[in-house]
Design a protein around this motif. Structure first.
Motif, PDB file in Angstrom:
ATOM      1  N   PHE A 179      -2.694  44.809 -51.333  1.00 58.99           N
ATOM      2  CA  PHE A 179      -1.667  43.561 -52.176  1.00 58.99           C
ATOM      3  C   PHE A 179      -2.278  43.299 -53.761  1.00 58.99           C
ATOM      4  O   PHE A 179      -3.595  43.919 -53.710  1.00 58.99           O
ATOM      5  CB  PHE A 179      -1.746  42.410 -52.110  1.00 58.99           C
ATOM      6  CG  PHE A 179      -1.234  42.220 -50.614  1.00 58.99           C
ATOM      7  CD1 PHE A 179      -1.442  42.660 -49.610  1.00 58.99           C
ATOM      8  CD2 PHE A 179       0.070  40.895 -50.849  1.00 58.99           C
ATOM      9  CE1 PHE A 179      -0.165  42.247 -49.174  1.00 58.99           C
ATOM     10  CE2 PHE A 179       0.765  40.357 -49.593  1.00 58.99           C
ATOM     11  CZ  PHE A 179       0.523  40.652 -48.854  1.00 58.99           C
ATOM     12  N   ASP A 180      -2.060  43.818 -55.207  1.00 54.56           N
ATOM     13  CA  ASP A 180      -2.474  43.891 -56.500  1.00 54.56           C
ATOM     14  C   ASP A 180      -3.199  42.428 -56.009  1.00 54.56           C
ATOM     15  O   ASP A 180      -4.267  42.983 -56.935  1.00 54.56           O
ATOM     16  CB  ASP A 180      -1.288  43.654 -56.533  1.00 54.56           C
ATOM     17  CG  ASP A 180      -0.529  45.272 -57.012  1.00 54.56           C
ATOM     18  OD1 ASP A 180      -0.866  46.600 -57.716  1.00 54.56           O
ATOM     19  OD2 ASP A 180       0.679  45.318 -56.252  1.00 54.56           O
ATOM     20  N   HIS A 181      -2.236  41.780 -56.207  1.00 53.60           N
ATOM     21  CA  HIS A 181      -3.364  40.083 -56.115  1.00 53.60           C
ATOM     22  C   HIS A 181      -2.970  39.193 -55.069  1.00 53.60           C
ATOM     23  O   HIS A 181      -1.331  39.428 -55.031  1.00 53.60           O
ATOM     24  CB  HIS A 181      -2.585  39.743 -57.518  1.00 53.60           C
ATOM     25  CG  HIS A 181      -2.330  40.679 -58.843  1.00 53.60           C
ATOM     26  ND1 HIS A 181      -3.144  40.192 -59.829  1.00 53.60           N
ATOM     27  CD2 HIS A 181      -1.917  41.401 -59.746  1.00 53.60           C
ATOM     28  CE1 HIS A 181      -3.381  41.456 -60.599  1.00 53.60           C
ATOM     29  NE2 HIS A 181      -1.883  41.812 -60.492  1.00 53.60           N
ATOM     30  N   ALA A 182      -3.768  38.251 -55.256  1.00 55.09           N
ATOM     31  CA  ALA A 182      -3.919  37.737 -53.597  1.00 55.09           C
ATOM     32  C   ALA A 182      -4.719  35.812 -54.402  1.00 55.09           C
ATOM     33  O   ALA A 182      -5.304  36.033 -55.745  1.00 55.09           O
ATOM     34  CB  ALA A 182      -5.131  37.630 -52.768  1.00 55.09           C
ATOM     35  N   CYS A 235      -7.312  36.323 -48.526  1.00 52.00           N
ATOM     36  CA  CYS A 235      -6.969  36.900 -50.121  1.00 52.00           C
ATOM     37  C   CYS A 235      -8.413  38.058 -50.318  1.00 52.00           C
ATOM     38  O   CYS A 235      -6.917  39.195 -50.817  1.00 52.00           O
ATOM     39  CB  CYS A 235      -7.565  36.233 -51.419  1.00 52.00           C
ATOM     40  SG  CYS A 235      -6.993  34.601 -51.359  1.00 52.00           S
ATOM     41  N   ARG A 236      -8.945  38.255 -49.540  1.00 53.82           N
ATOM     42  CA  ARG A 236      -9.820  39.670 -49.655  1.00 53.82           C
ATOM     43  C   ARG A 236      -8.939  40.795 -48.746  1.00 53.82           C
ATOM     44  O   ARG A 236      -8.417  41.796 -49.146  1.00 53.82           O
ATOM     45  CB  ARG A 236     -11.138  39.581 -48.727  1.00 53.82           C
ATOM     46  CG  ARG A 236     -12.490  39.612 -50.309  1.00 53.82           C
ATOM     47  CD  ARG A 236     -13.570  39.855 -49.891  1.00 53.82           C
ATOM     48  NE  ARG A 236     -14.052  38.936 -48.432  1.00 53.82           N
ATOM     49  CZ  ARG A 236     -14.729  37.533 -48.620  1.00 53.82           C
ATOM     50  NH1 ARG A 236     -14.722  37.181 -49.635  1.00 53.82           N
ATOM     51  NH2 ARG A 236     -14.826  36.613 -47.422  1.00 53.82           N
ATOM     52  N   MET A 247      -6.037  41.956 -50.431  1.00 58.43           N
ATOM     53  CA  MET A 247      -6.775  43.282 -51.570  1.00 58.43           C
ATOM     54  C   MET A 247      -7.315  44.014 -51.260  1.00 58.43           C
ATOM     55  O   MET A 247      -6.792  45.225 -51.870  1.00 58.43           O
ATOM     56  CB  MET A 247      -7.486  42.659 -53.080  1.00 58.43           C
ATOM     57  CG  MET A 247      -6.588  41.019 -52.860  1.00 58.43           C
ATOM     58  SD  MET A 247      -5.657  41.484 -54.877  1.00 58.43           S
ATOM     59  CE  MET A 247      -7.086  41.953 -55.596  1.00 58.43           C
ATOM     60  N   GLU A 248      -7.957  44.226 -50.291  1.00 61.09           N
ATOM     61  CA  GLU A 248      -8.531  45.316 -49.955  1.00 61.09           C
ATOM     62  C   GLU A 248      -8.318  46.145 -48.455  1.00 61.09           C
ATOM     63  O   GLU A 248      -8.794  47.279 -48.794  1.00 61.09           O
ATOM     64  CB  GLU A 248     -10.156  44.641 -49.302  1.00 61.09           C
ATOM     65  CG  GLU A 248     -10.637  44.266 -50.603  1.00 61.09           C
ATOM     66  CD  GLU A 248     -12.514  43.591 -50.335  1.00 61.09           C
ATOM     67  OE1 GLU A 248     -13.270  43.624 -49.427  1.00 61.09           O
ATOM     68  OE2 GLU A 248     -13.458  42.712 -51.334  1.00 61.09           O
TER      69      GLU A 248
END
Ligand code: NDP
Length: 348
Positions: free
Chosen positions: A202-205, A193-194, A197-198
């Protein structure tokens, strides 16, 4: 003559079994003698891919895939360097790739379907031929363009499952480049997820192992879902479809959550989900990259351009040694990879 080794299918997991490292065996084998019209190549990289799971079964359930044979070298995507050739189009030193590369250190490869790698596209990153500039990259780009209906300026929400894998990590980034506004990835760990996003924008995970997927999707997709790049199927995809908009689109790429189950492809959906697809006029046709081979070259050029411009980031998990190929496959099937899972067999 150099030592030669191969990785063979030692036993089948059974149609309802999880693949295990013991399904594979690495052993010494003879050094090939190149025959007329053929090419002798040294293997540099091998690809392990989800579709290989059905090649472990006696019946693959698919007209275009044959089963791997017991005690024979497995095969799949591979990259190597030509070291001897009895074919006029290939010469020692050429870097080449094919989808039917044996899991063997030195092998005779057939020139049919053998592709020379263009150094202007690949530079020194030959493994890209198995990932971003190969089948997974083409799948992500062509899948989105053919089935995604992504329209710049339309403020669309694009969801991708298997989002930190080979196809998924590219699909989310490509959807953004093609004009989607809100990019949401679903994957199986906090680390992944990180990354989404990072690093990948991506806007959301959503972590499907720990989050309530329906609740997190509602927060991440307040305007509903316009396109869904489905790599996994099963409950995750049913949850996404329930939040899809009228006239939206599923890119039906893969259903990895059922690959260890004896079910048809694509697996049947619950009635409630079938009804939603119909009532909301959601398209969901099977997508198969093999049906778009004519788009391969063009998509490779586009993807290479984005990579060179720094607009598309490529992640790989690299495992060392031909004897680890089976383990790499098993690990990928359980989420042990970030980006494309690659086996590095040798340097040129
Ligand atoms: P990935 O690199 O995405 O590797 C597979 C990933 O699947 C794992 O990393 C794991 O990530 C995830 N996964 C495994 N089991 C489950 C599960 N039960 N539920 C949810 N996620 C799971 O593989 P590819 O990018 O090569 O392939 C992705 C999909 O695309 C596959 O379904 C494949 O068959 C399909 N495909 C289809 C093509 C076509 O022409 N239609 C061409 C190429 C691929 P996590 O940690 O997130 O669980």
């Amino acid at each position: 003559m150099p030592r030669n080794r191969r990785t063979v299918l030692a036993c089948r997991p059974g149609v309802n079994g999880e693949p295990r490292p013991e399904n594979f065996r690495t052993e010494d084998c003879g050094y090939p003698v190149v025959q007329d019209g053929k090419v002798l190549a040294k293997t540099l990289f091998l690809s392990v891919d989800p579709y290989m799971r059905c090649r472990m079964n006696e019946d693959t359930g698919s007209h275009y895939l044959s089963p791997w044979q017991l005690d024979h070298a497995c095969e799949g995507g591979g990259v190597g360097v030509v070291i001897d050739s009895k074919h006029k189009d290939f010469h020692p030193g050429d870097y080449v790739e094919t989808w039917v590369w044996p899991w063997q250190e030195y092998s005779q490869v057939s020139p049919e379907g053998l592709r020379k790698l263009d150094p202007t596209l690949f530079g020194s990153r030959l493994s890209l031929a198995l990932g971003a500039l190969g089948m997974p990259g083409a799948t992500a780009l062509v899948g989105i363009r053919e089935r995604g209906h992504v329209t710049p300026g339309a403020n669309q929400t694009f969801v991708v499952s298997g989002a930190a894998g080979a196809c998924g990590s590219l699909a989310g980034q490509i959807a953004r480049l093609e004009g989607a506004a809100n990019i949401v990835g679903i994957c199986g760990s906090e680390e992944k997820c990180r990354l989404l996003m990072e690093e990948l924008g991506f806007d959301h995970a959503v972590n499907y192992r720990t989050d309530n997927v329906a609740d997190r999707l509602k927060e991440a997709c307040p305007r509903g879902v316009d396109s869904y790049f489905d790599n996994v199927g099963g409950e995750i995809s049913e949850t996404v479809i329930k939040q899809m908009n009228e006239g939206s689109h599923v890119i039906l790429c893969g259903q990895i959550s059922v690959y260890n189950k004896d079910v048809p492809y694509p697996p049947p959906l619950p009635q409630e989900v079938t009804d939603i697809l119909k009532e909301r006029n959601i398209t969901r046709e099977r997508f198969l990259i093999m049906n778009y081979l004519d788009k391969f070259e063009e998509s490779g050029i586009q993807l290479a351009k984005w990579i060179q411009e720094g607009k598309l980031k490529v992640k790989e998990t690299v495992v060392e040694g031909i004897e680890k190929t089976g383990e790499a496959f098993v690990s990928m099937m359980k989420g042990g990879n970030v980006g494309k899972m690659i086996v590095h067999v040798a340097d040129p």
